[in-house]
Enzyme design. Structure first.
Site, mmCIF file in Angstrom:
data_model
loop_
_atom_site.group_PDB
_atom_site.id
_atom_site.type_symbol
_atom_site.label_atom_id
_atom_site.label_comp_id
_atom_site.label_asym_id
_atom_site.label_seq_id
_atom_site.Cartn_x
_atom_site.Cartn_y
_atom_site.Cartn_z
ATOM 1 N N CYS A 1 0.928 -1.396 -0.049
ATOM 2 C CA CYS A 1 0.014 0.036 -0.220
ATOM 3 C C CYS A 1 0.935 1.261 -0.075
ATOM 4 O O CYS A 1 0.459 2.248 -0.138
ATOM 5 C CB CYS A 1 -0.741 0.004 1.229
ATOM 6 S SG CYS A 1 -2.146 -1.431 1.303
ATOM 7 N N CYS B 1 -2.791 8.299 7.041
ATOM 8 C CA CYS B 1 -1.256 8.449 7.339
ATOM 9 C C CYS B 1 -1.073 8.814 8.828
ATOM 10 O O CYS B 1 -0.431 8.246 9.899
ATOM 11 C CB CYS B 1 -0.546 9.506 6.685
ATOM 12 S SG CYS B 1 0.054 9.307 5.087
#
Lengths: 147, 395
Positions: free
Chosen positions: A35, A105
Site C-alpha cells: 500500500c 497516514c
C-alpha cells in the site's frame, strides 16, 4: 495552495526522532509495503512508565514521514497512559491539517504508537485488556489501496 | 539550480510559438466565422495552421480537426469509431492496459453502454506485440486504439505494423500520439493510421489546444454540439491564437527533430547509466523502443512522493507513479501492467527531459537522486528488512 502545510513540510524535511533503538522496550510496526506505507516505532520506557526515548522508521509519502515525526515528538517524555491517549486527530491538528486523502497516514501513526505500547506490555508481562488493542487489521486500514 | 525534468507532463511555450500567437490575441482578434475581412484574417490563420499541422504528419488539411487537447481528441476518436461500428453491429473495441486515462475511461464508459472491450497486456518491456493485437481481433471489432508512445515509461509501440494489420482487416485504427508528436516522425499514410490524437502543450505550444486527425472517410461523432466549426464536427469558436501557436510549435519540433534528439539522447543515456548505479534500481520499459526524453526507474525500499518532495527541494521537477502522487489509491496502472509488484511501483521516478535541458542540469539530477534515495532508505523499515534479509529483494 501547497499540498502540505508548513508544519508538515518542516516535519518531513527535518523529521524528529528518526532511527532505531537497539535495546528498545517496545517496537510497533503497522502498514503494508504494497500500500506504500509502513511505520515502525521504538520506545524506551523507564520504571515510572515514562517514555524516555522514541525513534521511528517510515517507508511512505511526505505525510507518512511527517505524521510519524510529529507523533514521536508528542509522546516523548509522556507516560504510557498519556501515549495511549494520542489520537490521529491530535496529530493532524498539531500539523495544521492534512489533505483528506492523507488522513490515513495519521491513523497509521496513532496505530504505530499503540502497537509499540502493546509490545512493551507483552515483553514486561503487564496485563491489559486486549479489547483496548483491537488493532485495525491491515485490511481495514488499507481498504483504500485495494490490495 | 532549477531543473525542469517533467516535459512529459507539459512543456514551456517556445518563443516562436508565443510570437506567432500574440497578434491573434490583441491585433487580429476577430472571430474566424465572421464574414468581414477582419474575421477572415483569423480564418486564414486557421487554414494555414491546418495545412502546417497536416504536413507535419503527412495528412490532408481537411483531415485535421482542432480540439481542446489530447483528451478531447481521444474521446472523440473512440466514441466516433464505436458509434460507427455499432451501426454495423460491431461493438468490440481493442486497446491496451496501459493507455492514458482519456482512452481507458472513455472505453469504460462505452463498456457500460454495452460495448465489449479487450485490453491487451504489454510485455514486461512495455511494448505491445502485433500478434497479440491480431489474436484479439474478432469479426465484430469496431476499433483498435493503441498509444504511439507510453506517457510514463516512454516505450514506443509498433504502430506501423498494427496499422497495416488493421488496414488489412478493415478495422479503424486510432493512436494516442500525445507523447510522440513533435518528438518522433509520424506519417499517418505510411503507418496506416485512421485517427490520431495530439496535444499542443507536449511540444512547446500552450495548454488547451490539440488535434484530432481523422482520415477522410472516417465519420466523426460530435462530442461538443453547437456551431459549424471544424467542418461541423467540433463546435465552439476556435482557439485561434492557441492553434496558430500549436502549428508553429509542431513545425518547429518536426524541423528540429533530429538535432533535438541528438541533444536529448546523450542526456537521457547519462541519466540511465548513472542512476542505474544505485543498488536495487530498475529501468522501466525497453530502451530499444523508446521516445528520446523519458526516463522511468524504480528504487526499492522508498516511496515516490517523498522522493519527489525532496527533489523539489533541490530544484528538480519530476514525477512518480506512486499511489500518493497519482491522487488515486493504487500505484500507476502502467507500472502494474508491465508486471511490477505494488511495493516496487511505489518507488518509481519519471524524469522527462527536453531540448531545453542542459548537461549541467543532468549532472545536478545525477548528484541529487542517489543522495535522496539513500537518505530515504536510511529511514525506511522496508529497506531495513531488505538489508537484513527479512524481506526478499524484488529488483
Amino acid at each position: 495552495m501547497a499540498l502540505y502545510s508548513e508544519k508538515v513540510m518542516d516535519h518531513f524535511r527535518n523529521p524528529r526522532n528518526v532511527g532505531q533503538i537497539d535495546d528498545a522496550d517496545g517496537i510497533g510496526e503497522v502498514g503494508n509495503a504494497k500500500c506504500g506505507d509502513i511505520m515502525r516505532m521504538y520506545i524506551k520506557v523507564d520504571d515510572d512508565q515514562v517514555i524516555t526515548d522514541i525513534k521511528f522508521n517510515t517507508f511512505g509519502c511526505g505525510s507518512a514521514i511527517a505524521t510519524s515525526s510529529m507523533a514521536t515528538e508528542m509522546i516523548k517524555g509522556k507516560t504510557i497512559d498519556q501515549a495511549l491517549e494520542l489520537s490521529n486527530k491530535a496529530v493532524v491538528e498539531a500539523l495544521d491539517g492534512l489533505p483528506t486523502h492523507k488522513i490515513h497516514c495519521s491513523v497509521l501513526a496513532e496505530q504505530a504508537v499503540r502497537a509499540a505500547v502493546k509490545d512493551y506490555y507483552d515483553r514486561k508481562g503487564i496485563a491489559y485488556n486486549p479489547e483496548d488493542f483491537r488493532e485495525m487489521d491491515d485490511e481495514e486500514l488499507h481498504e483504500h489501496c485495494g490490495v | 539550480m532549477f531543473v525542469y525534468a517533467d516535459n512529459a507532463a507539459t512543456t514551456s511555450v517556445s518563443k516562436a510559438a508565443l510570437d506567432a500567437m500574440l497578434p491573434y490575441l490583441t491585433e487580429y482578434y476577430g472571430n474566424p466565422s465572421s464574414l468581414y475581412a477582419f474575421g477572415q484574417k483569423a480564418a486564414e490563420a486557421l487554414q494555414e495552421a491546418r495545412e502546417t499541422v497536416a504536413k507535419c504528419i503527412n495528412a490532408e488539411p481537411r483531415e485535421i480537426y482542432f480540439t481542446s487537447g489530447g483528451s478531447e481528441a481521444d474521446n472523440q476518436a473512440i466514441i466516433s469509431a464505436a458509434k460507427l461500428g455499432a451501426r454495423k453491429g460491431k461493438k468490440h473495441l481493442i486497446s491496451t492496459q496501459f493507455e492514458h486515462h482519456a482512452v481507458l475511461h472513455t472505453l469504460a464508459k462505452l463498456e457500460k453502454e454495452g460495448y465489449e472491450v479487450t485490453l491487451l497486456d504489454p510485455h514486461s518491456d512495455g511494448v505491445i506485440r502485433v500478434e497479440d493485437v491480431a489474436a484479439a481481433i474478432r469479426p465484430d471489432t469496431a476499433l483498435v486504439t493503441i498509444m504511439f508512445a507510453n506517457n510514463e515509461i516512454g516505450t514506443v509501440q509498433p504502430i506501423a505494423e498494427i496499422g497495416a494489420l488493421c488496414r488489412e482487416k478493415g478495422i479503424p485504427f486510432h493512436t494516442d500520439a500525445v507523447q510522440a508528436a513533435g518528438h518522433m516522425p509520424i506519417d499517418v499514410k505510411a503507418m496506416n493510421i485512421d485517427m490520431l490524437s495530439m496535444s499542443g502543450h507536449k511540444f512547446h505550444a500552450p495548454k488547451g489546444v490539440g488535434v484530432l486527425y481523422a482520415r477522410r472517410g472516417m465519420v466523426l461523432t460530435n462530442i461538443i454540439e453547437g456551431g459549424a466549426q471544424e467542418r461541423g464536427k467540433r463546435a465552439g469558436t476556435e482557439n485561434v491564437a492557441g492553434i496558430v501557436a500549436m502549428a508553429v510549435a509542431l513545425k518547429e519540433s518536426c524541423e528540429h527533430m533530429e538535432e533535438n534528439t541528438a541533444k536529448i539522447i546523450p542526456m537521457r543515456d547519462k541519466l540511465f547509466a548513472e542512476l542505474s548505479k544505485i543498488p536495487h534500481s530498475k529501468i522501466n520499459g525497453s530502451l530499444e523502443h523508446h521516445v528520446p526524453g523519458t526516463v522511468n526507474m524504480c528504487f526499492e525500499g522508498i516511496e515516490g512522493e517523498s522522493l519527489l518532495l525532496l527533489l523539489d527541494d533541490a530544484g528538480i521537477c519530476a514525477s512518480s507513479g506512486s499511489a500518493c502522487t497519482s491522487g488515486s489509491l493504487d500505484p500507476s496502472h502502467v507500472l502494474l501492467s508491465i508486471g511490477l509488484p505494488h511495493e516496487v511501483a511505489h518507488g518509481s521516478l519519471r524524469l522527462s527531459i527536453g531540448e531545453y535541458n542542459t548537461m549541467e542540469q543532468i549532472d545536478h539530477i545525477i548528484e541529487t537522486v542517489p543522495k535522496v534515495v539513500s537518505y530515504l532508505r536510511g529511514m525506511s523499515p522496508v529497506w531495513d528488512e531488505l538489508q537484513k534479509g527479512e524481506r526478499p529483494h524484488l529488483i
